[in-house]
Design a protein around this motif. Structure first.
Motif, PDB file in Angstrom:
ATOM      1  N   GLY A 202       0.810  -1.216   0.000  1.00 32.54           N
ATOM      2  CA  GLY A 202       0.000   0.000   0.000  1.00 32.54           C
ATOM      3  C   GLY A 202       0.841   1.263   0.000  1.00 32.54           C
ATOM      4  N   ALA A 203       1.915   1.257   0.765  1.00 33.04           N
ATOM      5  CA  ALA A 203       2.772   2.440   0.869  1.00 33.04           C
ATOM      6  C   ALA A 203       3.616   2.673  -0.381  1.00 33.04           C
ATOM      7  CB  ALA A 203       3.687   2.308   2.088  1.00 33.04           C
ATOM      8  N   HIS A 204       3.876   1.622  -1.162  1.00 32.15           N
ATOM      9  CA  HIS A 204       4.775   1.731  -2.316  1.00 32.15           C
ATOM     10  C   HIS A 204       4.110   1.293  -3.620  1.00 32.15           C
ATOM     11  CE1 HIS A 204       8.182   2.546   0.312  1.00 32.15           C
ATOM     12  NE2 HIS A 204       7.699   1.608   1.106  1.00 32.15           N
ATOM     13  N   LEU A 205       2.799   1.325  -3.664  1.00 35.53           N
ATOM     14  CA  LEU A 205       2.064   0.801  -4.815  1.00 35.53           C
ATOM     15  C   LEU A 205       2.491   1.444  -6.133  1.00 35.53           C
ATOM     16  CD1 LEU A 205      -0.092  -1.053  -5.931  1.00 35.53           C
ATOM     17  CD2 LEU A 205      -1.774   0.745  -5.467  1.00 35.53           C
ATOM     18  N   ASP A 206       2.564   2.754  -6.185  1.00 42.42           N
ATOM     19  CA  ASP A 206       2.912   3.426  -7.444  1.00 42.42           C
ATOM     20  C   ASP A 206       4.272   2.965  -7.965  1.00 42.42           C
ATOM     21  OD1 ASP A 206       0.530   4.794  -7.429  1.00 42.42           O
ATOM     22  OD2 ASP A 206       1.368   6.600  -6.520  1.00 42.42           O
ATOM     23  N   GLU A 207       5.244   2.865  -7.068  1.00 38.14           N
ATOM     24  CA  GLU A 207       6.587   2.433  -7.477  1.00 38.14           C
ATOM     25  C   GLU A 207       6.581   0.974  -7.924  1.00 38.14           C
ATOM     26  OE1 GLU A 207       9.741   4.426  -4.628  1.00 38.14           O
ATOM     27  OE2 GLU A 207       7.876   3.916  -3.574  1.00 38.14           O
ATOM     28  N   LEU A 208       5.875   0.128  -7.174  1.00 40.53           N
ATOM     29  CA  LEU A 208       5.828  -1.295  -7.509  1.00 40.53           C
ATOM     30  C   LEU A 208       5.180  -1.532  -8.871  1.00 40.53           C
ATOM     31  CD1 LEU A 208       4.832  -2.790  -4.054  1.00 40.53           C
ATOM     32  CD2 LEU A 208       6.991  -3.152  -5.262  1.00 40.53           C
ATOM     33  N   GLN A 209       4.179  -0.722  -9.188  1.00 35.10           N
ATOM     34  CA  GLN A 209       3.469  -0.888 -10.457  1.00 35.10           C
ATOM     35  C   GLN A 209       4.352  -0.529 -11.655  1.00 35.10           C
ATOM     36  OE1 GLN A 209       0.990  -2.737 -10.122  1.00 35.10           O
ATOM     37  NE2 GLN A 209      -0.909  -1.604  -9.899  1.00 35.10           N
ATOM     38  N   GLN A 210       5.414   0.238 -11.431  1.00 33.38           N
ATOM     39  CA  GLN A 210       6.234   0.721 -12.531  1.00 33.38           C
ATOM     40  C   GLN A 210       7.559  -0.025 -12.684  1.00 33.38           C
ATOM     41  OE1 GLN A 210       6.549   4.999 -12.426  1.00 33.38           O
ATOM     42  NE2 GLN A 210       4.422   5.201 -11.775  1.00 33.38           N
ATOM     43  N   MET A 211       7.719  -1.119 -11.956  1.00 32.59           N
ATOM     44  CA  MET A 211       8.975  -1.858 -12.052  1.00 32.59           C
ATOM     45  C   MET A 211       8.691  -3.353 -12.003  1.00 32.59           C
ATOM     46  SD  MET A 211      10.394  -1.060  -8.165  1.00 32.59           S
ATOM     47  CE  MET A 211      12.054  -1.392  -8.614  1.00 32.59           C
ATOM     48  N   PRO A 212       9.633  -4.167 -12.481  1.00 34.33           N
ATOM     49  CA  PRO A 212       9.449  -5.616 -12.362  1.00 34.33           C
ATOM     50  C   PRO A 212       9.334  -6.004 -10.888  1.00 34.33           C
ATOM     51  CG  PRO A 212      11.249  -5.119 -13.870  1.00 34.33           C
ATOM     52  CD  PRO A 212      10.874  -3.829 -13.193  1.00 34.33           C
ATOM     53  N   SER A 213       8.316  -6.796 -10.593  1.00 33.44           N
ATOM     54  CA  SER A 213       8.117  -7.215  -9.210  1.00 33.44           C
ATOM     55  C   SER A 213       7.544  -8.620  -9.192  1.00 33.44           C
ATOM     56  CB  SER A 213       7.184  -6.238  -8.482  1.00 33.44           C
ATOM     57  OG  SER A 213       5.909  -6.223  -9.095  1.00 33.44           O
ATOM     58  N   ALA A 214       7.714  -9.270  -8.055  1.00 33.10           N
ATOM     59  CA  ALA A 214       7.216 -10.630  -7.883  1.00 33.10           C
ATOM     60  C   ALA A 214       6.730 -10.801  -6.456  1.00 33.10           C
ATOM     61  CB  ALA A 214       8.318 -11.638  -8.199  1.00 33.10           C
ATOM     62  N   PHE A 215       5.840 -11.767  -6.285  1.00 35.80           N
ATOM     63  CA  PHE A 215       5.288 -12.075  -4.960  1.00 35.80           C
ATOM     64  C   PHE A 215       5.286 -13.582  -4.772  1.00 35.80           C
ATOM     65  CE2 PHE A 215       1.487 -13.290  -2.449  1.00 35.80           C
ATOM     66  CZ  PHE A 215       1.864 -12.731  -1.233  1.00 35.80           C
ATOM     67  N   PHE A 216       5.694 -14.009  -3.572  1.00 35.75           N
ATOM     68  CA  PHE A 216       5.532 -15.415  -3.215  1.00 35.75           C
ATOM     69  C   PHE A 216       4.914 -15.523  -1.831  1.00 35.75           C
ATOM     70  CE2 PHE A 216       9.882 -14.605  -1.762  1.00 35.75           C
ATOM     71  CZ  PHE A 216       9.973 -15.285  -0.552  1.00 35.75           C
ATOM     72  N   SER A 217       4.004 -16.467  -1.714  1.00 35.12           N
ATOM     73  CA  SER A 217       3.329 -16.746  -0.453  1.00 35.12           C
ATOM     74  C   SER A 217       3.886 -18.050   0.096  1.00 35.12           C
ATOM     75  CB  SER A 217       1.823 -16.892  -0.702  1.00 35.12           C
ATOM     76  OG  SER A 217       1.150 -17.296   0.476  1.00 35.12           O
ATOM     77  N   VAL A 218       3.985 -18.125   1.400  1.00 32.93           N
ATOM     78  CA  VAL A 218       4.425 -19.353   2.056  1.00 32.93           C
ATOM     79  C   VAL A 218       3.315 -19.774   3.010  1.00 32.93           C
ATOM     80  CG1 VAL A 218       6.178 -20.437   3.509  1.00 32.93           C
ATOM     81  CG2 VAL A 218       6.834 -18.629   1.892  1.00 32.93           C
ATOM     82  N   ASN A 219       2.697 -20.910   2.704  1.00 35.70           N
ATOM     83  CA  ASN A 219       1.621 -21.397   3.567  1.00 35.70           C
ATOM     84  C   ASN A 219       1.478 -22.909   3.468  1.00 35.70           C
ATOM     85  OD1 ASN A 219      -0.760 -21.940   1.579  1.00 35.70           O
ATOM     86  ND2 ASN A 219      -0.070 -19.887   1.008  1.00 35.70           N
ATOM     87  N   LEU A 220       0.915 -23.489   4.490  1.00 40.16           N
ATOM     88  CA  LEU A 220       0.815 -24.942   4.551  1.00 40.16           C
ATOM     89  C   LEU A 220      -0.245 -25.515   3.614  1.00 40.16           C
ATOM     90  CD1 LEU A 220       1.351 -25.589   8.361  1.00 40.16           C
ATOM     91  CD2 LEU A 220       2.893 -26.160   6.468  1.00 40.16           C
ATOM     92  N   GLN A 221      -1.216 -24.700   3.216  1.00 39.03           N
ATOM     93  CA  GLN A 221      -2.205 -25.208   2.262  1.00 39.03           C
ATOM     94  C   GLN A 221      -1.550 -25.557   0.934  1.00 39.03           C
ATOM     95  OE1 GLN A 221      -5.688 -22.819   1.743  1.00 39.03           O
ATOM     96  NE2 GLN A 221      -6.574 -23.524   3.665  1.00 39.03           N
ATOM     97  N   ALA A 222      -0.423 -24.955   0.638  1.00 43.56           N
ATOM     98  CA  ALA A 222       0.261 -25.187  -0.634  1.00 43.56           C
ATOM     99  C   ALA A 222       0.881 -26.577  -0.721  1.00 43.56           C
ATOM    100  CB  ALA A 222       1.332 -24.118  -0.847  1.00 43.56           C
ATOM    101  N   ARG A 223       0.727 -27.384   0.294  1.00 43.88           N
ATOM    102  CA  ARG A 223       1.309 -28.728   0.253  1.00 43.88           C
ATOM    103  C   ARG A 223       0.450 -29.705  -0.543  1.00 43.88           C
ATOM    104  NH1 ARG A 223      -1.824 -28.666   4.552  1.00 43.88           N
ATOM    105  NH2 ARG A 223      -2.623 -30.601   5.445  1.00 43.88           N
TER     106      ARG A 223
END
Length: 179
Positions: A72-93
């Motif tokens: 939320g604090a860096h949305l504008d910057e994140l939208q204008q550059m290559p970015s990636a997200f990874f989630s870590v959770n036990l449901q992913a097993r």
């Protein structure tokens, strides 16, 4: 050589461990990497990096609030550059929750923000019942038993597919190189 900011939000340290594995791979390929806990103030401008990667763990059915606050604090910057997200959770097993499209935590996180990272994935985490408070142990045992996975108050199980972690790290550097 790319300059990559690798942010993580973790409860018990496993998401940080995943971030460190990616950082080690990138450094071996001569990329510059800053690994940073997203709950702490960032002293560098996002614009000084070529790409930003955010990893967040899930506890109690939700990603850590620090991850969404950072976005939320860096949305504008994140939208204008290559970015990636990874989630870590036990449901992913278990399939189909082992994909970003099939994982309810990933979908909830993406629905809560207009940020659209270039790459998104999910990794199964680590269950270390010995580290949890008694109430958390009971909740974790109940959730695991509901899916047929018998765990006990002293259980320690790591579900992370480290080959998938390395493949995601490689995909990020390939995507960044293509830009």
């Amino acid at each position: 050589m790319a300059r990559i900011l690798l942010l993580y939000s973790t409860t018990d340290g496993h998401t940080r461990r995943i971030a460190e594995v990616m950082a080690t791979q990138w450094r071996a390929a001569e990329h510059e990497v800053l690994v940073h806990d997203v709950s702490l103030p960032l002293r560098s401008a996002l614009s000084s990096f070529d790409a930003v990667v955010l990893g967040a763990s899930v506890r109690g059915g939700r990603h850590q609030v620090f991850a969404s606050e950072f976005v939320g604090a860096h949305l504008d910057e994140l939208q204008q550059m290559p970015s990636a997200f990874f989630s870590v959770n036990l449901q992913a097993r278990t399939p189909p929750k082992d994909t970003a499209e099939g994982n309810p935590h990933v979908q909830q996180f993406l629905a809560s923000t207009p940020w659209r990272p270039s790459l998104v994935t999910v990794f199964a985490g680590k269950l270390d019942m010995r580290r949890y408070r008694w109430k958390d142990r009971l909740m974790a045992m109940s959730a695991m038993w509901a899916t047929g996975d018998r765990v006990w108050p002293w259980s320690v199980r790591e579900y992370t597919d480290w080959a998938a972690v390395r493949a995601f790290a490689e995909a990020i550097t390939q995507a960044e190189a293509a830009t």
